[in-house]
Design a protein around this motif. Sequence first.
Motif, PDB file in Angstrom:
ATOM      1  N   GLU A  45      24.488 -29.312  37.969  1.00 14.93           N
ATOM      2  CA  GLU A  45      25.582 -27.840  37.518  1.00 14.93           C
ATOM      3  C   GLU A  45      26.340 -28.792  35.998  1.00 14.93           C
ATOM      4  O   GLU A  45      25.763 -30.192  35.950  1.00 14.93           O
ATOM      5  CB  GLU A  45      26.360 -27.773  38.474  1.00 14.93           C
ATOM      6  CG  GLU A  45      28.069 -28.948  38.428  1.00 14.93           C
ATOM      7  CD  GLU A  45      28.714 -28.169  38.982  1.00 14.93           C
ATOM      8  OE1 GLU A  45      29.456 -27.434  38.926  1.00 14.93           O
ATOM      9  OE2 GLU A  45      29.817 -29.176  40.038  1.00 14.93           O
ATOM     10  N   LEU A  46      26.516 -27.855  34.969  1.00 18.97           N
ATOM     11  CA  LEU A  46      26.647 -28.345  33.603  1.00 18.97           C
ATOM     12  C   LEU A  46      28.012 -28.617  33.686  1.00 18.97           C
ATOM     13  O   LEU A  46      28.559 -27.501  34.230  1.00 18.97           O
ATOM     14  CB  LEU A  46      26.629 -27.179  33.012  1.00 18.97           C
ATOM     15  CG  LEU A  46      27.155 -27.573  31.105  1.00 18.97           C
ATOM     16  CD1 LEU A  46      26.364 -28.560  30.614  1.00 18.97           C
ATOM     17  CD2 LEU A  46      26.973 -25.999  30.663  1.00 18.97           C
ATOM     18  N   VAL A  47      28.926 -29.285  33.884  1.00 15.92           N
ATOM     19  CA  VAL A  47      30.136 -30.477  33.485  1.00 15.92           C
ATOM     20  C   VAL A  47      30.181 -29.788  31.649  1.00 15.92           C
ATOM     21  O   VAL A  47      31.640 -28.893  31.859  1.00 15.92           O
ATOM     22  CB  VAL A  47      29.963 -31.048  34.001  1.00 15.92           C
ATOM     23  CG1 VAL A  47      31.668 -31.842  34.372  1.00 15.92           C
ATOM     24  CG2 VAL A  47      29.530 -31.709  34.798  1.00 15.92           C
ATOM     25  N   ALA A  48      29.825 -30.240  31.100  1.00 18.82           N
ATOM     26  CA  ALA A  48      30.512 -29.751  29.532  1.00 18.82           C
ATOM     27  C   ALA A  48      29.125 -30.366  28.616  1.00 18.82           C
ATOM     28  O   ALA A  48      28.621 -30.803  29.013  1.00 18.82           O
ATOM     29  CB  ALA A  48      31.152 -30.609  29.219  1.00 18.82           C
ATOM     30  N   GLY A  49      29.584 -29.670  27.497  1.00 21.30           N
ATOM     31  CA  GLY A  49      28.749 -29.506  26.508  1.00 21.30           C
ATOM     32  C   GLY A  49      29.495 -29.351  25.273  1.00 21.30           C
ATOM     33  O   GLY A  49      30.120 -29.260  25.176  1.00 21.30           O
ATOM     34  N   ILE A  50      28.352 -29.904  23.932  1.00 19.87           N
ATOM     35  CA  ILE A  50      28.656 -30.432  22.577  1.00 19.87           C
ATOM     36  C   ILE A  50      27.939 -30.008  21.756  1.00 19.87           C
ATOM     37  O   ILE A  50      26.416 -31.037  22.248  1.00 19.87           O
ATOM     38  CB  ILE A  50      29.806 -31.518  22.795  1.00 19.87           C
ATOM     39  CG1 ILE A  50      29.940 -31.672  20.918  1.00 19.87           C
ATOM     40  CG2 ILE A  50      29.012 -32.837  22.941  1.00 19.87           C
ATOM     41  CD1 ILE A  50      31.349 -32.666  20.777  1.00 19.87           C
ATOM     42  N   ILE A  51      28.086 -29.065  21.113  1.00 18.39           N
ATOM     43  CA  ILE A  51      26.565 -28.592  19.937  1.00 18.39           C
ATOM     44  C   ILE A  51      26.144 -29.838  19.279  1.00 18.39           C
ATOM     45  O   ILE A  51      27.591 -30.677  19.055  1.00 18.39           O
ATOM     46  CB  ILE A  51      27.100 -27.141  19.257  1.00 18.39           C
ATOM     47  CG1 ILE A  51      28.383 -27.733  17.825  1.00 18.39           C
ATOM     48  CG2 ILE A  51      27.419 -26.483  20.344  1.00 18.39           C
ATOM     49  CD1 ILE A  51      28.064 -26.009  17.957  1.00 18.39           C
ATOM     50  N   SER A  52      25.683 -30.051  18.571  1.00 18.17           N
ATOM     51  CA  SER A  52      25.157 -30.913  17.451  1.00 18.17           C
ATOM     52  C   SER A  52      25.958 -31.141  16.627  1.00 18.17           C
ATOM     53  O   SER A  52      26.113 -32.687  15.920  1.00 18.17           O
ATOM     54  CB  SER A  52      23.431 -30.892  16.851  1.00 18.17           C
ATOM     55  OG  SER A  52      24.008 -29.105  16.479  1.00 18.17           O
ATOM     56  N   VAL A  53      26.303 -30.654  15.961  1.00 14.67           N
ATOM     57  CA  VAL A  53      27.406 -30.719  14.850  1.00 14.67           C
ATOM     58  C   VAL A  53      28.249 -29.095  14.809  1.00 14.67           C
ATOM     59  O   VAL A  53      28.125 -28.652  14.930  1.00 14.67           O
ATOM     60  CB  VAL A  53      26.287 -30.181  13.379  1.00 14.67           C
ATOM     61  CG1 VAL A  53      27.956 -30.614  12.185  1.00 14.67           C
ATOM     62  CG2 VAL A  53      25.634 -31.320  13.094  1.00 14.67           C
ATOM     63  N   GLY A  54      29.713 -30.068  14.312  1.00 16.42           N
ATOM     64  CA  GLY A  54      30.632 -29.194  14.704  1.00 16.42           C
ATOM     65  C   GLY A  54      32.208 -29.008  15.569  1.00 16.42           C
ATOM     66  O   GLY A  54      32.422 -28.538  15.318  1.00 16.42           O
ATOM     67  N   GLY A  55      31.288 -30.245  16.473  1.00 18.71           N
ATOM     68  CA  GLY A  55      32.674 -30.281  17.072  1.00 18.71           C
ATOM     69  C   GLY A  55      32.478 -29.052  18.917  1.00 18.71           C
ATOM     70  O   GLY A  55      33.556 -28.831  19.494  1.00 18.71           O
ATOM     71  N   ILE A  56      32.333 -28.250  19.058  1.00 15.89           N
ATOM     72  CA  ILE A  56      32.301 -26.561  19.473  1.00 15.89           C
ATOM     73  C   ILE A  56      31.547 -26.981  20.382  1.00 15.89           C
ATOM     74  O   ILE A  56      30.620 -27.882  20.750  1.00 15.89           O
ATOM     75  CB  ILE A  56      31.600 -25.445  19.166  1.00 15.89           C
ATOM     76  CG1 ILE A  56      32.228 -24.751  18.021  1.00 15.89           C
ATOM     77  CG2 ILE A  56      31.512 -24.509  20.686  1.00 15.89           C
ATOM     78  CD1 ILE A  56      31.256 -24.061  17.308  1.00 15.89           C
ATOM     79  N   THR A  57      32.297 -27.520  21.616  1.00 10.68           N
ATOM     80  CA  THR A  57      32.404 -27.797  23.231  1.00 10.68           C
ATOM     81  C   THR A  57      33.134 -26.588  24.932  1.00 10.68           C
ATOM     82  O   THR A  57      32.981 -25.220  24.100  1.00 10.68           O
ATOM     83  CB  THR A  57      33.347 -28.218  23.582  1.00 10.68           C
ATOM     84  OG1 THR A  57      34.673 -27.626  23.605  1.00 10.68           O
ATOM     85  CG2 THR A  57      33.142 -29.937  22.338  1.00 10.68           C
ATOM     86  N   SER A  62      36.046 -25.212  36.648  1.00 12.24           N
ATOM     87  CA  SER A  62      36.294 -26.002  37.478  1.00 12.24           C
ATOM     88  C   SER A  62      36.853 -27.993  36.841  1.00 12.24           C
ATOM     89  O   SER A  62      37.647 -28.322  37.545  1.00 12.24           O
ATOM     90  CB  SER A  62      35.126 -26.569  38.130  1.00 12.24           C
ATOM     91  OG  SER A  62      34.305 -27.669  37.884  1.00 12.24           O
ATOM     92  N   VAL A  63      36.059 -27.691  35.588  1.00 14.59           N
ATOM     93  CA  VAL A  63      36.720 -29.091  34.917  1.00 14.59           C
ATOM     94  C   VAL A  63      37.640 -28.970  34.058  1.00 14.59           C
ATOM     95  O   VAL A  63      38.315 -29.342  32.988  1.00 14.59           O
ATOM     96  CB  VAL A  63      35.125 -30.296  34.259  1.00 14.59           C
ATOM     97  CG1 VAL A  63      34.520 -30.545  35.720  1.00 14.59           C
ATOM     98  CG2 VAL A  63      35.555 -29.247  33.439  1.00 14.59           C
ATOM     99  N   LYS A  64      37.780 -27.545  33.779  1.00 11.76           N
ATOM    100  CA  LYS A  64      38.818 -27.475  32.172  1.00 11.76           C
ATOM    101  C   LYS A  64      39.956 -27.855  32.338  1.00 11.76           C
ATOM    102  O   LYS A  64      40.264 -27.186  33.328  1.00 11.76           O
ATOM    103  CB  LYS A  64      38.533 -25.882  31.684  1.00 11.76           C
ATOM    104  CG  LYS A  64      37.357 -25.629  31.533  1.00 11.76           C
ATOM    105  CD  LYS A  64      37.314 -23.504  31.391  1.00 11.76           C
ATOM    106  CE  LYS A  64      36.207 -23.200  30.346  1.00 11.76           C
ATOM    107  NZ  LYS A  64      36.405 -21.451  30.416  1.00 11.76           N
ATOM    108  N   GLY A  65      40.262 -27.995  31.425  1.00  7.85           N
ATOM    109  CA  GLY A  65      41.365 -29.120  31.200  1.00  7.85           C
ATOM    110  C   GLY A  65      41.782 -30.398  31.789  1.00  7.85           C
ATOM    111  O   GLY A  65      43.379 -31.141  31.385  1.00  7.85           O
ATOM    112  N   ARG A  66      41.152 -30.886  32.590  1.00  2.00           N
ATOM    113  CA  ARG A  66      40.840 -32.152  33.116  1.00  2.00           C
ATOM    114  C   ARG A  66      40.101 -32.709  32.109  1.00  2.00           C
ATOM    115  O   ARG A  66      40.149 -34.457  32.374  1.00  2.00           O
ATOM    116  CB  ARG A  66      40.571 -32.345  34.754  1.00  2.00           C
ATOM    117  CG  ARG A  66      41.486 -31.349  35.545  1.00  2.00           C
ATOM    118  CD  ARG A  66      40.988 -31.233  36.488  1.00  2.00           C
ATOM    119  NE  ARG A  66      40.058 -30.945  37.270  1.00  2.00           N
ATOM    120  CZ  ARG A  66      38.700 -32.124  37.810  1.00  2.00           C
ATOM    121  NH1 ARG A  66      39.185 -32.641  37.908  1.00  2.00           N
ATOM    122  NH2 ARG A  66      37.899 -30.926  38.156  1.00  2.00           N
TER     123      ARG A  66
END
Length: 115
Positions: A45-57, A62-66
């Motif tokens: 399962e996908l936990v977290a992602g961040i785009i190549s430029v710009g920092g959008i996550t 289940s992991v938001k805020g932690r």
Amino acid sequence: VQLVESGGGAVQPGGSLRLSCAASGFTFRNYNMNWYRQAPGKERELVAGIISVGGITNYADSVKGRFTISRDNAKNMVYLQMNSLQPEDTAVYYCNARNWDREYWGQGTQVTVSS
């Protein structure tokens, strides 16, 4: 191409870990970076992602805020800061690089949360 994860280990509930992923062999800044996890008997399962430029996550509910994902394009590194860990976070965590036509995976690092 290499994605090498580190920072996994065993921790008690409520503890923290910081995973790192060192990337090489491709143009890191052109790839979105992700952390996935797979627990025994469950699908990856996908936990977290961040785009190549710009920092959008983005984060799994289940992991938001932690958990916090970040990247350093100068060092070809991506990180996952994990706080308030719970037993249900136990899994192998994988680093993933993806753009419009290619995808790469690391070998994974084990995270075990247990008292």
